[in-house]
Motif scaffolding. Sequence first.
Motif, PDB file in Angstrom:
ATOM      1  N   GLY A   1       0.821  -1.203   0.000  1.00 48.06           N
ATOM      2  CA  GLY A   1       0.000   0.000   0.000  1.00 48.06           C
ATOM      3  C   GLY A   1       0.855   1.253   0.000  1.00 48.06           C
ATOM      4  O   GLY A   1       2.088   1.192  -0.031  1.00 48.06           O
ATOM      5  N   PRO A   2       0.227   2.415   0.063  1.00 48.38           N
ATOM      6  CA  PRO A   2       0.980   3.670   0.031  1.00 48.38           C
ATOM      7  C   PRO A   2       1.895   3.874   1.237  1.00 48.38           C
ATOM      8  O   PRO A   2       2.822   4.677   1.170  1.00 48.38           O
ATOM      9  CB  PRO A   2      -0.117   4.743  -0.010  1.00 48.38           C
ATOM     10  N   VAL A   3       1.650   3.146   2.332  1.00 48.70           N
ATOM     11  CA  VAL A   3       2.557   3.262   3.481  1.00 48.70           C
ATOM     12  C   VAL A   3       3.946   2.770   3.080  1.00 48.70           C
ATOM     13  O   VAL A   3       4.956   3.468   3.261  1.00 48.70           O
ATOM     14  CB  VAL A   3       2.029   2.472   4.693  1.00 48.70           C
ATOM     15  N   LEU A   4       4.016   1.565   2.524  1.00 49.60           N
ATOM     16  CA  LEU A   4       5.298   1.044   2.061  1.00 49.60           C
ATOM     17  C   LEU A   4       5.816   1.856   0.880  1.00 49.60           C
ATOM     18  O   LEU A   4       7.031   2.059   0.735  1.00 49.60           O
ATOM     19  CB  LEU A   4       5.161  -0.427   1.672  1.00 49.60           C
ATOM     20  N   GLY A   5       4.904   2.354   0.054  1.00 51.64           N
ATOM     21  CA  GLY A   5       5.304   3.193  -1.067  1.00 51.64           C
ATOM     22  C   GLY A   5       6.018   4.457  -0.602  1.00 51.64           C
ATOM     23  O   GLY A   5       7.049   4.838  -1.165  1.00 51.64           O
ATOM     24  N   PHE A   6       5.481   5.104   0.429  1.00 49.67           N
ATOM     25  CA  PHE A   6       6.120   6.313   0.942  1.00 49.67           C
ATOM     26  C   PHE A   6       7.422   6.002   1.679  1.00 49.67           C
ATOM     27  O   PHE A   6       8.355   6.812   1.664  1.00 49.67           O
ATOM     28  CB  PHE A   6       5.162   7.085   1.855  1.00 49.67           C
ATOM     29  N   VAL A   7       7.501   4.851   2.317  1.00 52.76           N
ATOM     30  CA  VAL A   7       8.767   4.452   2.942  1.00 52.76           C
ATOM     31  C   VAL A   7       9.843   4.307   1.865  1.00 52.76           C
ATOM     32  O   VAL A   7      10.980   4.765   2.038  1.00 52.76           O
ATOM     33  CB  VAL A   7       8.598   3.135   3.740  1.00 52.76           C
ATOM     34  N   TYR A   8       9.471   3.679   0.745  1.00 50.56           N
ATOM     35  CA  TYR A   8      10.433   3.578  -0.364  1.00 50.56           C
ATOM     36  C   TYR A   8      10.828   4.968  -0.865  1.00 50.56           C
ATOM     37  O   TYR A   8      12.015   5.244  -1.122  1.00 50.56           O
ATOM     38  CB  TYR A   8       9.862   2.761  -1.526  1.00 50.56           C
ATOM     39  N   LYS A   9       9.853   5.855  -1.038  1.00 49.14           N
ATOM     40  CA  LYS A   9      10.157   7.200  -1.526  1.00 49.14           C
ATOM     41  C   LYS A   9      11.066   7.950  -0.559  1.00 49.14           C
ATOM     42  O   LYS A   9      11.913   8.747  -0.986  1.00 49.14           O
ATOM     43  CB  LYS A   9       8.860   7.993  -1.738  1.00 49.14           C
ATOM     44  N   ALA A  10      10.917   7.683   0.735  1.00 50.68           N
ATOM     45  CA  ALA A  10      11.804   8.291   1.723  1.00 50.68           C
ATOM     46  C   ALA A  10      13.237   7.808   1.517  1.00 50.68           C
ATOM     47  O   ALA A  10      14.194   8.595   1.587  1.00 50.68           O
ATOM     48  CB  ALA A  10      11.326   7.965   3.135  1.00 50.68           C
ATOM     49  N   VAL A  11      13.388   6.505   1.263  1.00 55.61           N
ATOM     50  CA  VAL A  11      14.720   5.942   0.991  1.00 55.61           C
ATOM     51  C   VAL A  11      15.316   6.594  -0.246  1.00 55.61           C
ATOM     52  O   VAL A  11      16.476   7.027  -0.257  1.00 55.61           O
ATOM     53  CB  VAL A  11      14.636   4.406   0.806  1.00 55.61           C
ATOM     54  N   ASN A  12      14.528   6.681  -1.297  1.00 53.59           N
ATOM     55  CA  ASN A  12      14.982   7.255  -2.560  1.00 53.59           C
ATOM     56  C   ASN A  12      15.347   8.728  -2.420  1.00 53.59           C
ATOM     57  O   ASN A  12      16.330   9.202  -2.998  1.00 53.59           O
ATOM     58  CB  ASN A  12      13.882   7.074  -3.607  1.00 53.59           C
ATOM     59  N   THR A  13      14.555   9.455  -1.618  1.00 50.51           N
ATOM     60  CA  THR A  13      14.817  10.876  -1.402  1.00 50.51           C
ATOM     61  C   THR A  13      16.089  11.078  -0.586  1.00 50.51           C
ATOM     62  O   THR A  13      16.889  11.986  -0.873  1.00 50.51           O
ATOM     63  CB  THR A  13      13.624  11.542  -0.686  1.00 50.51           C
ATOM     64  N   MET A  14      16.306  10.243   0.419  1.00 52.47           N
ATOM     65  CA  MET A  14      17.553  10.327   1.189  1.00 52.47           C
ATOM     66  C   MET A  14      18.759  10.091   0.292  1.00 52.47           C
ATOM     67  O   MET A  14      19.774  10.792   0.393  1.00 52.47           O
ATOM     68  CB  MET A  14      17.533   9.317   2.341  1.00 52.47           C
ATOM     69  N   ASP A  15      18.658   9.113  -0.574  1.00 54.47           N
ATOM     70  CA  ASP A  15      19.775   8.825  -1.478  1.00 54.47           C
ATOM     71  C   ASP A  15      20.048  10.007  -2.395  1.00 54.47           C
ATOM     72  O   ASP A  15      21.217  10.357  -2.633  1.00 54.47           O
ATOM     73  CB  ASP A  15      19.467   7.577  -2.302  1.00 54.47           C
ATOM     74  N   SER A  16      18.986  10.633  -2.913  1.00 54.51           N
ATOM     75  CA  SER A  16      19.176  11.753  -3.838  1.00 54.51           C
ATOM     76  C   SER A  16      19.704  13.003  -3.135  1.00 54.51           C
ATOM     77  O   SER A  16      20.317  13.861  -3.783  1.00 54.51           O
ATOM     78  CB  SER A  16      17.856  12.084  -4.537  1.00 54.51           C
ATOM     79  N   MET A  17      19.519  13.101  -1.826  1.00 56.14           N
ATOM     80  CA  MET A  17      19.966  14.283  -1.088  1.00 56.14           C
ATOM     81  C   MET A  17      21.327  14.110  -0.416  1.00 56.14           C
ATOM     82  O   MET A  17      22.144  15.042  -0.396  1.00 56.14           O
ATOM     83  CB  MET A  17      18.917  14.677  -0.041  1.00 56.14           C
ATOM     84  N   ILE A  18      21.582  12.922   0.129  1.00 55.10           N
ATOM     85  CA  ILE A  18      22.829  12.750   0.890  1.00 55.10           C
ATOM     86  C   ILE A  18      23.626  11.514   0.452  1.00 55.10           C
ATOM     87  O   ILE A  18      24.643  11.197   1.070  1.00 55.10           O
ATOM     88  CB  ILE A  18      22.555  12.666   2.406  1.00 55.10           C
ATOM     89  N   GLY A  19      23.200  10.850  -0.606  1.00 53.53           N
ATOM     90  CA  GLY A  19      23.870   9.620  -0.998  1.00 53.53           C
ATOM     91  C   GLY A  19      25.025   9.803  -1.963  1.00 53.53           C
ATOM     92  O   GLY A  19      25.281   8.937  -2.800  1.00 53.53           O
ATOM     93  N   TYR A  20      25.753  10.920  -1.847  1.00 57.08           N
ATOM     94  CA  TYR A  20      26.848  11.211  -2.769  1.00 57.08           C
ATOM     95  C   TYR A  20      28.188  10.721  -2.222  1.00 57.08           C
ATOM     96  O   TYR A  20      28.424  10.731  -1.010  1.00 57.08           O
ATOM     97  CB  TYR A  20      26.939  12.715  -3.037  1.00 57.08           C
ATOM     98  N   LYS A  21      29.069  10.326  -3.137  1.00 56.55           N
ATOM     99  CA  LYS A  21      30.413   9.891  -2.741  1.00 56.55           C
ATOM    100  C   LYS A  21      31.382  11.059  -2.847  1.00 56.55           C
ATOM    101  O   LYS A  21      32.361  11.026  -3.595  1.00 56.55           O
ATOM    102  CB  LYS A  21      30.877   8.734  -3.629  1.00 56.55           C
ATOM    103  N   ASN A  22      31.097  12.118  -2.083  1.00 53.28           N
ATOM    104  CA  ASN A  22      31.997  13.257  -2.037  1.00 53.28           C
ATOM    105  C   ASN A  22      32.438  13.487  -0.592  1.00 53.28           C
ATOM    106  O   ASN A  22      32.044  12.758   0.318  1.00 53.28           O
ATOM    107  CB  ASN A  22      31.335  14.509  -2.626  1.00 53.28           C
ATOM    108  N   ASP A  23      33.262  14.497  -0.370  1.00 55.31           N
ATOM    109  CA  ASP A  23      33.813  14.735   0.970  1.00 55.31           C
ATOM    110  C   ASP A  23      32.719  14.981   1.997  1.00 55.31           C
ATOM    111  O   ASP A  23      32.846  14.583   3.162  1.00 55.31           O
ATOM    112  CB  ASP A  23      34.774  15.929   0.941  1.00 55.31           C
ATOM    113  N   ARG A  24      31.642  15.612   1.591  1.00 61.13           N
ATOM    114  CA  ARG A  24      30.578  15.979   2.521  1.00 61.13           C
ATOM    115  C   ARG A  24      29.766  14.764   2.980  1.00 61.13           C
ATOM    116  O   ARG A  24      29.396  14.659   4.156  1.00 61.13           O
ATOM    117  CB  ARG A  24      29.652  17.007   1.860  1.00 61.13           C
ATOM    118  N   TYR A  25      29.485  13.842   2.048  1.00 61.18           N
ATOM    119  CA  TYR A  25      28.541  12.765   2.346  1.00 61.18           C
ATOM    120  C   TYR A  25      29.108  11.347   2.269  1.00 61.18           C
ATOM    121  O   TYR A  25      28.353  10.383   2.433  1.00 61.18           O
ATOM    122  CB  TYR A  25      27.350  12.857   1.378  1.00 61.18           C
TER     123      TYR A  25
END
Length: 322
Positions: free
Chosen positions: A169-193
């Motif tokens: 359901g959308p509960v698991l759907g939003f949990v996935y979107k949270a994972v995806n959003t975290m990756d797009s915001m802080i999932g970089y292989k640079n000095d900061r993240y």
Amino acid sequence: MKYHMIAFGLGFLLDLLLGDPYWLFHPIRLIGSLIAFLEKKLRKEKDDTAKQFQMGILLVVLVLITTLIVALAILVGAYWFHPIAGIVVETVMTYQILATKCLKVESMKVYAKLKEQDLEGARKAVSMIVGRDTECLDETGVAKAAIETVAENTSDGVIAPMIYTAIGGPVLGFVYKAVNTMDSMIGYKNDRYLYFGRAAAKLDDVCNYLPARISAYFMIFVCTFLGKAFDGRHAAFIYKRDRYHHASPNSAQTEAVCAGALSIQLAGDASYFGKVVKKPFIGDAVRKVEFEDIKRANRLLYATAIACEAVCLGVMALFLVL
């Protein structure tokens, strides 16, 4: 299950019809704001690498728990009030999880600028949907960037959230979107993240492992129905050969299919934050990339999304009967 099927189907139709209008509030923005807030509180430049990694794990846990609780409360509350209210709320939540039309709209802005021979406008448009530097891209580079984004996000932005929403359901759907959003915001292989964002990046890899491969097979399958511009056999060949030509275990899965289906070559070296990153090519340059390929990539996106939606609904119907 019956209510879930109705909401799942209607949510998908709303996504195809409405997309993501800028004036309409989107809950993913709240998740993004929560991530940004927690980063300010938890990430300290003075911390050693071990502490940064631990704080990154804590951020992931807090974001996932918060998303789960809020989404569950909204959905359960709506169904407790009345089944019709539950269906309406679940439909809207499902619609907000998917990004089929949004992906098409944003990529077609690039297409429109290239068709107008407005290279600067095309660079600006593609910069809104890719993480690489776009200032020095020529017309082919801009088109390739847009095509790669459509291909990769066929999995990340459409098929993966669709599968998770179908299952939980959308509960698991939003949990996935949270994972995806975290990756797009802080999932970089640079000095900061590099350490602070490692947990988010690895979790995204795990969550997308199966959906990326399912997406690739759906894409290969639908090539059969899309006409002469799409080569299903070549798509399957390039997929098997080039599906791991990316630092991410998942990103090249759908990119390889798209490159093979269109008989073009994608990927290769790209610049990020002023630094050139060496990348292998995906696909063979049977012909030169052209801006019309952006439109073709979107046809592949829509056909894949419709096929996956149909299969998900079919599986749900089977469970309903059993």
